[in-house]
Write a protein that holds these residues in place. Structure first.
Motif, PDB file in Angstrom:
ATOM      1  N   PRO A   1       0.915  -1.348   0.004  1.00  0.00           N
ATOM      2  CA  PRO A   1      -0.089  -0.084   0.094  1.00  0.00           C
ATOM      3  C   PRO A   1       1.096   1.284   0.306  1.00  0.00           C
ATOM      4  O   PRO A   1       0.085   2.293  -0.474  1.00  0.00           O
TER       5      PRO A   1
ATOM      6  N   ASP B   1       0.355   4.374  -3.034  1.00  0.00           N
ATOM      7  CA  ASP B   1       0.306   5.494  -2.369  1.00  0.00           C
ATOM      8  C   ASP B   1       0.551   6.255  -3.746  1.00  0.00           C
ATOM      9  O   ASP B   1      -0.446   7.286  -4.223  1.00  0.00           O
TER      10      ASP B   1
ATOM     11  N   ASN C   1      -7.506   6.503  -0.114  1.00  0.00           N
ATOM     12  CA  ASN C   1      -8.104   5.722  -0.508  1.00  0.00           C
ATOM     13  C   ASN C   1      -7.313   3.940   0.058  1.00  0.00           C
ATOM     14  O   ASN C   1      -8.244   3.278   0.034  1.00  0.00           O
ATOM     15  N   LEU C   2      -6.018   3.943   0.036  1.00  0.00           N
ATOM     16  CA  LEU C   2      -5.698   2.837   0.556  1.00  0.00           C
ATOM     17  C   LEU C   2      -4.839   2.790   2.200  1.00  0.00           C
ATOM     18  O   LEU C   2      -4.348   1.505   2.432  1.00  0.00           O
ATOM     19  N   HIS C   3      -6.002   3.800   2.799  1.00  0.00           N
ATOM     20  CA  HIS C   3      -5.607   3.650   4.633  1.00  0.00           C
ATOM     21  C   HIS C   3      -3.679   3.526   4.187  1.00  0.00           C
ATOM     22  O   HIS C   3      -3.064   3.014   5.150  1.00  0.00           O
TER      23      HIS C   3
ATOM     24  N   GLU D   1      -2.747   3.882  -8.321  1.00  0.00           N
ATOM     25  CA  GLU D   1      -3.215   3.063  -7.397  1.00  0.00           C
ATOM     26  C   GLU D   1      -2.225   2.000  -8.046  1.00  0.00           C
ATOM     27  O   GLU D   1      -2.269   0.736  -7.192  1.00  0.00           O
TER      28      GLU D   1
ATOM     29  N   ALA E   1      -5.606  -2.439  -0.495  1.00  0.00           N
ATOM     30  CA  ALA E   1      -5.536  -1.527   1.014  1.00  0.00           C
ATOM     31  C   ALA E   1      -5.214  -2.285   2.111  1.00  0.00           C
ATOM     32  O   ALA E   1      -4.892  -2.986   2.639  1.00  0.00           O
TER      33      ALA E   1
END
Length: 369
Positions: free
Chosen positions: A234, A238, A310-312, A243, A302
């Motif tokens: 992630p 990011d 969006n992907l934490h 992505e 994520a």
């Protein structure tokens, strides 16, 4: 007289029964132990708490929500929601998870006989890879520490017995990701000083030197995990608006793995008694990411625990972070590390998997050899 004979006979029967039960219990508790000990070297993927004892390190996981699915439901220093690859490999070998070396030294324990973990979050093959995290135990120092342990085991058991145990023990090494991140995350001017090919070649050479030191200390059975497709974690996605994976980092990891395989093949012909399992982490992890549903996952991009984006992946897994309700649905626990569910698939494949992923033999075949 008859009464005395009865007592003797009765005690004799009880003794036989007790011995029989002890034998059954011994077989039950020891029968599945496939190796005398497990010694683990590496980075945060297999750190079981060494970094808890590094006062200046910011690469720590001894706080929630890490450990939420660990048997104690408490953070232990593992960068995972539960057990990590070191724990799971120990399970496969019928061993307790090897304790952190720094915990043993802080408690002045001398119980090294069933294995020790030297792994440290932020560690790399190169010294200084941990500059971002301020402090870790690089591979060179981890091997230094093993030298101390080897000396203690020899002192306790004698040279012949110590060598016998070490030659049958498993030496697992999971390292290299931080070196890849360090190079491909650096500025263009830094990268211009050495090409990607030169950099990974130097990684292989440095790793090979430390592996030879472990062999000289008595190690004979090695489980070497290649570097995964780290560009797909992630934190790397990011940085890309689409992505997509960071293909430059994946290129570096893939090239390093190729060099590593060649180095291991060289040692098998050069070093007497040298045996190894190489696990193709890159291929297996890429399968999890590209075909998650096949392996029971719903989310492969994520992070489960993190924050923002969006992907934490803007934040690490911190006490203030949110986390997913079903961790087994996710490949990634945080912005870098897999969930216990993903690690279980990785370790299961390394242990029992086909030659396509674990070669020249898998871990089960290695310990039986």
């Amino acid at each position: 007289m008859a009464s005395s004979l009865y007592v003797v006979k009765h005690n004799f029967i009880l003794t036989i029964m007790f011995c029989f039960m002890m034998i059954i219990n011994f077989k039950y508790t020891r029968g599945d132990q496939l190796a005398p000990a497990l010694f683990v070297f590496g980075d945060s993927l297999v750190d079981v708490g060494n970094n808890n004892h590094l006062p200046f390190s910011i690469a720590k996981a001894n706080f929630p929500h890490n450990g939420i699915d660990f048997p104690t439901h408490k953070a232990t220093g593992r960068f995972s929601n539960g057990k990590n690859a070191a724990d799971l490999l120990a399970e496969k070998l019928g061993l307790v998870s090897p304790p952190p070396y720094l915990t043993l030294t802080h408690t002045k324990s001398s119980n090294f006989s069933s294995g020790v973990s030297f792994a440290s979050g932020g560690a790399g093959i190169f010294d200084g890879t941990d500059q971002l995290y301020r402090q870790s135990i690089p591979l060179t120092k981890q091997v230094d520490y093993f030298g101390i342990v080897q000396g203690k085991i020899t002192q306790q058991l004698g040279q012949i017995e110590a060598q016998k145990i070490l030659s049958k023990s498993v030496f697992a090494i999971v390292i290299g990701s931080n070196d890849i991140f360090g190079y491909f995350g650096s500025s263009a001017s830094s990268q211009n000083k050495v090409t990607p090919q030169q950099y990974v070649a130097s990684m292989v050479l440095a790793f090979k030197g430390q592996l030879k030191r472990l062999y000289d200390f008595g190690g004979r059975k090695f489980v070497i995990f290649g570097v995964a497709a780290v560009g797909c974690c992630p934190s790397q996605r990011d940085g890309n608006k689409t992505e997509a994976c960071n293909e430059a980092a994946n290129f570096g990891a893939s090239n390093y793995d190729k060099g590593l395989i060649s180095a291991l093949q060289d040692y098998q012909t050069q070093l007497k008694g040298f045996q190894y399992t190489y696990f193709d982490t890159y291929a297996v992890f890429l399968n999890l990411i590209q075909q998650p549903a096949i392996y029971g996952f719903k989310e492969a991009k994520a992070a489960c625990c993190g924050g923002l984006g969006n992907l934490h992946a803007k934040l690490a897994c911190l006490p203030i972070s949110t986390y997913c309700s079903n961790r087994s649905d996710h490949v990634f626990w945080d912005l870098y590390h897999p969930t216990e569910a993903a690690d279980r698939i990785i370790v299961d494949t390394a242990f029992n998997g086909p030659r396509k992923f674990a070669f020249p033999i898998n871990v089960k075949q290695l310990v039986a050899a």
